[in-house]
Design an enzyme around this catalytic site. Structure first.
Site: not given
Lengths: 97, 464
Positions: B389-391
Site C-alpha cells: 500500500n504505502d510503497v
C-alpha cells in the site's frame, strides 16, 4: 582519565573496529539487509563468553543461578541467530530451474 | 602457555567475525560468511571453556553446569530458529537480540559484587544498555507478532527524556560508590533502564520496527563490548563494537531507504501523527473505486505482454508466496514477461520480500529493485499489487502534507492497468489513504492474497 590510559590498547581497538564496521556495511544491497542484521545479531552473541567467565568464577548459589540463566540466554542468541540467518540465506542459493 | 593459545584462538575468532560480516554483504558469499562467523564463535566458546584462566591462574569452575546451560540454550535456540515461519523471521531476530541484551544485563548484575575493584562505569554501561536492549527487543517482538498493540502515551517523549535524566543521575550516584546508597541505586537503575527500553519502543509504529530492531541490535553489540572491556577480552570487544558500528550504519541506511531521519523515526510517532493528518488531508480524496472479479483480472493478465508484480506485507501475512510463483510460471508459459518490483521497505524488513519469494523458488534475477524497475512501468501492461500500500502511494510524490511525502515509491500508475489486491479498503501501515486506488487505471481485487491469487490462477488456466 586513569580508565582511559589503562586501557589504551583496547581503545585503539574500539576506534579501529568502528571504522571496520562502517566500511564493511558500506555497499550492501538492500536485499541482504535482513540477513545481515540477523548475522550481526548472532555475532554480538559473543557476549556469551562473558557469561561463561562470570559463571565459572562464581562461588555463591545465587550468582551461579544468575550465571546459568545468562549462559542459556547467550547460547540462545548465538545458536538461534546463526541458524535463523542460515535459513534466510538458504533461500538465496541458486535453485535448479 | 594456555593463556597464549587462548589469545590466538580469540584472534582467529575476531578475524572470522570481520570476514564473516564482510561475506554476508554479498549474495554469493553470504551463506559462507555466516558459517565462518559461526565457526569462529564455536572456537571462541570452547577455547574459553577449556583454556581460560582467572587472575589467580585457576581454571573455570562449575563446568558441568555451564555445559548444561549451553546444551539447554543450543537445543531451545535450534528448535526455535528451525520452527519459525519465514514470515515471523523479524520478530525472531528481535527475540534473539533481546536474549543477548539480557545476557549482558545479567553479567553486570553479577559483576556488581566487584564494582569496587573493576571499573564501575563499564559495569553500569553494560547494565543500562543491556537492559534497554532486552526490554526494548521484547516489546518489539510483541508488537511484530501482534501481541502488543500500538499505544500512544501522552507526553511520552518528555517522560522518556526525564527518565533518561534520572538514569544518568543514578548512574552518577552509583559510580561515586557511596556505600550507603550503592545497592539501592544500582537496582533502581536496573528497573529504570528496563522501563526506559519499554517506553523507547512502545510508541514507535509497526512499520518502523525493523529500524528499531537494527538499532537495538547495535545496542546489544555495545553491551557485549562492555563485557569485553571488563574482562580485557578482545574477541568480545571486536565482536561487540563491530556489530555496534555496523548495526548503527545499517539503521541509518534503512532510514535513508524510507527517506526519513533516524530522529524522525524515534520521536516522530509515525503511526500517531499519520493518523491525525490522514483524517484531515486524506478525506480530500474523491472518486470511485472500481472492483473487478478474478476472471476479469485473468483476462487482463492473459492478454498482457508484460506483467509486474508488486508484493507487500499482505503477501507475507497470507503466505501467498507459493501461489504468486505459480501465477508467475503460468504467465511465463504463455510467453508473458513477468517481473517482481521490490521496494526497499516492502514488508516489515528490508529484504523481507526477497527472502519470502526466494522461499518459493522465485528466481533471484526476477526480483528487480525499485530504481531499475521504475522506468520499466511505462512499457508494462498490467501491474499486480499484492498486499502493498504505502510503497505505491502517489501521495509520497504529490502531497507535501503527507507523512510519507518524499519517500521514493514505485511508479505503478505509469503502467497500462493496475490491479490491486487487498483485503479491504483499510489504510496501510502509515494509516493514510491511497489515491492510487481511485485512479482511473486502477481496479481492486478484494480478498485474502492467497485465496484471490489461487482463484486468479485457476481462472487463467480455465481460459486455456
Amino acid at each position: 582519565m586513569e580508565l582511559i590510559s589503562q586501557h589504551m590498547e583496547l581503545i585503539y581497538l574500539i576506534i579501529l573496529m568502528v571504522f571496520v564496521g562502517i566500511e564493511i556495511i558500506g555497499h550492501v544491497p538492500s536485499v541482504l539487509h535482513t540477513p545481515l542484521m540477523s548475522g550481526a545479531n548472532a555475532i554480538h552473541g559473543v557476549v556469551i563468553i562473558g557469561s561463561i567467565i562470570v559463571m565459572g568464577e562464581s562461588d555463591s548459589f545465587l550468582y551461579q543461578t544468575i550465571g546459568f540463566v545468562a549462559v542459556i540466554l547467550g547460547t540462545l542468541n548465538v545458536v538461534g541467530g546463526f541458524v535463523v540467518t542460515d535459513r534466510m540465506l538458504e533461500m538465496f542459493k541458486k535453485k535448479k530451474s | 602457555m594456555q593463556k597464549h593459545i587462548l589469545e590466538i584462538i580469540y584472534l582467529i575468532a575476531s578475524v572470522t567475525f570481520i570476514g564473516g560480516l564482510k561475506f554476508l554483504g554479498h549474495p554469493s558469499t553470504a551463506r559462507r560468511g555466516n558459517l565462518l562467523a559461526a565457526f569462529g564463535m564455536t572456537l571462541a566458546i570452547f577455547g574459553t571453556l577449556f583454556l581460560y584462566q582467572t587472575d589467580q591462574g585457576t581454571s573455570l569452575k562449575n563446568l558441568p553446569f555451564i555445559f548444561l546451560a549451553l546444551g539447554i540454550g543450543t537445543l531451545l535456540g535450534f528448535v526455535a530458529a528451525k520452527k519459525v515461519q519465514m514470515t515471523a523471521m523479524p520478530e525472531m531476530v528481535s527475540l534473539f537480540n533481546g536474549m543477548g541484551g539480557a545476557c549482558a544485563m545479567l553479567i553486570s548484575l553479577i559483576e556488581f559484587q566487584h564494582i569496587h575493584e573493576k571499573s564501575p562505569l563499564i559495569i553500569l554501561a553494560g547494565l543500562i544498555i543491556g537492559s534497554i536492549s532486552f526490554s526494548g527487543s521484547i516489546v518489539a517482538w510483541g508488537k511484530l507478532s501482534g501481541k502488543i498493540k500500538d499505544f500512544n502515551l501522552k507526553f511520552q517523549q518528555y517522560i522518556s527524556i526525564l527518565l533518561l535524566l534520572v538514569i544518568v543521575y543514578f548512574a552518577y550516584d552509583v559510580s561515586c560508590l557511596d556505600a550507603s546508597t550503592l545497592t539501592t541505586s544500582f537496582y533502581t537503575l536496573l528497573a529504570l533502564s528496563l522501563l526506559y527500553g519499554v517506553l523507547f519502543v512502545f510508541p514507535i509504529g509497526g512499520a518502523d520496527m525493523p529500524v528499531v530492531i537494527s538499532l537495538l541490535n547495535s545496542f546489544t553489540g555495545v553491551a557485549a563490548a562492555c563485557g569485553g572491556f571488563l574482562y580485557d577480552n578482545k574477541v568480545m570487544l571486536v565482536g561487540g563494537i563491530l556489530v555496534g558500528s555496523a548495526g548503527t550504519l545499517l539503521t541509518i541506511v534503512m532510514c535513508n531507504a524510507m527517506n526519513r531521519s533516524l530522529l524522525n523515526v524515534l520521536i516522530g510517532n509515525f503511526g500517531g501523527s499519520a493518523a491525525a493528518s490522514g483524517s484531515t488531508g486524506g478525506s480530500g480524496i474523491q472518486g470511485n473505486i472500481k472492483e473487478l472479479t478474478a476472471s476479469d483480472a485473468a483476462i487482463l493478465m492473459k492478454y498482457a505482454k508484460k506483467v509486474v508484480i508488486v508484493p507487500g506485507y499482505g503477501l507475507a501475512v497470507a503466505q501467498a508466496q507459493h501461489v504468486v510463483h505459480e501465477l508467475e510460471m503460468l504467465l511465463e508459459s504463455e510467453g508473458i514477461e513477468v517481473k517482481y518490483a521490490i521496494h526497499p521497505v516492502a514488508g516489515r524488513m528490508p529484504g523481507h520480500m526477497n527472502v519470502l519469494l526466494a522461499e518459493s523458488n522465485v528466481s533471484y534475477d526476477k526480483l528487480v529493485e525499485m530504481e531499475e524497475i521504475n522506468p520499466e512501468f511505462t512499457t508494462t501492461d498490467v501491474v499486480l499489487v499484492v498486499g502493498a500500500n504505502d510503497v505505491v502511494n502517489p501521495a509520497a510524490k504529490t502531497d507535501p502534507s503527507s507523512p510519507i511525502y518524499g519517500m521514493p515509491i514505485l511508479d505503478v500508475e505509469s503502467a497500462q492497468h493496475v490491479i490491486v489486491n487487498k483485503r479491504s479498503m483499510k489504510a496501510g501501515y502509515a494509516g493514510i489513504e491511497n489515491e492510487l486506488f481511485y485512479h482511473a487505471k486502477t481496479s481492486m481485487l478484494f480478498g485474502d492474497a492467497k485465496k484471490a491469487l489461487t482463484q486468479l490462477v485457476s481462472e487463467i488456466k480455465a481460459l486455456g
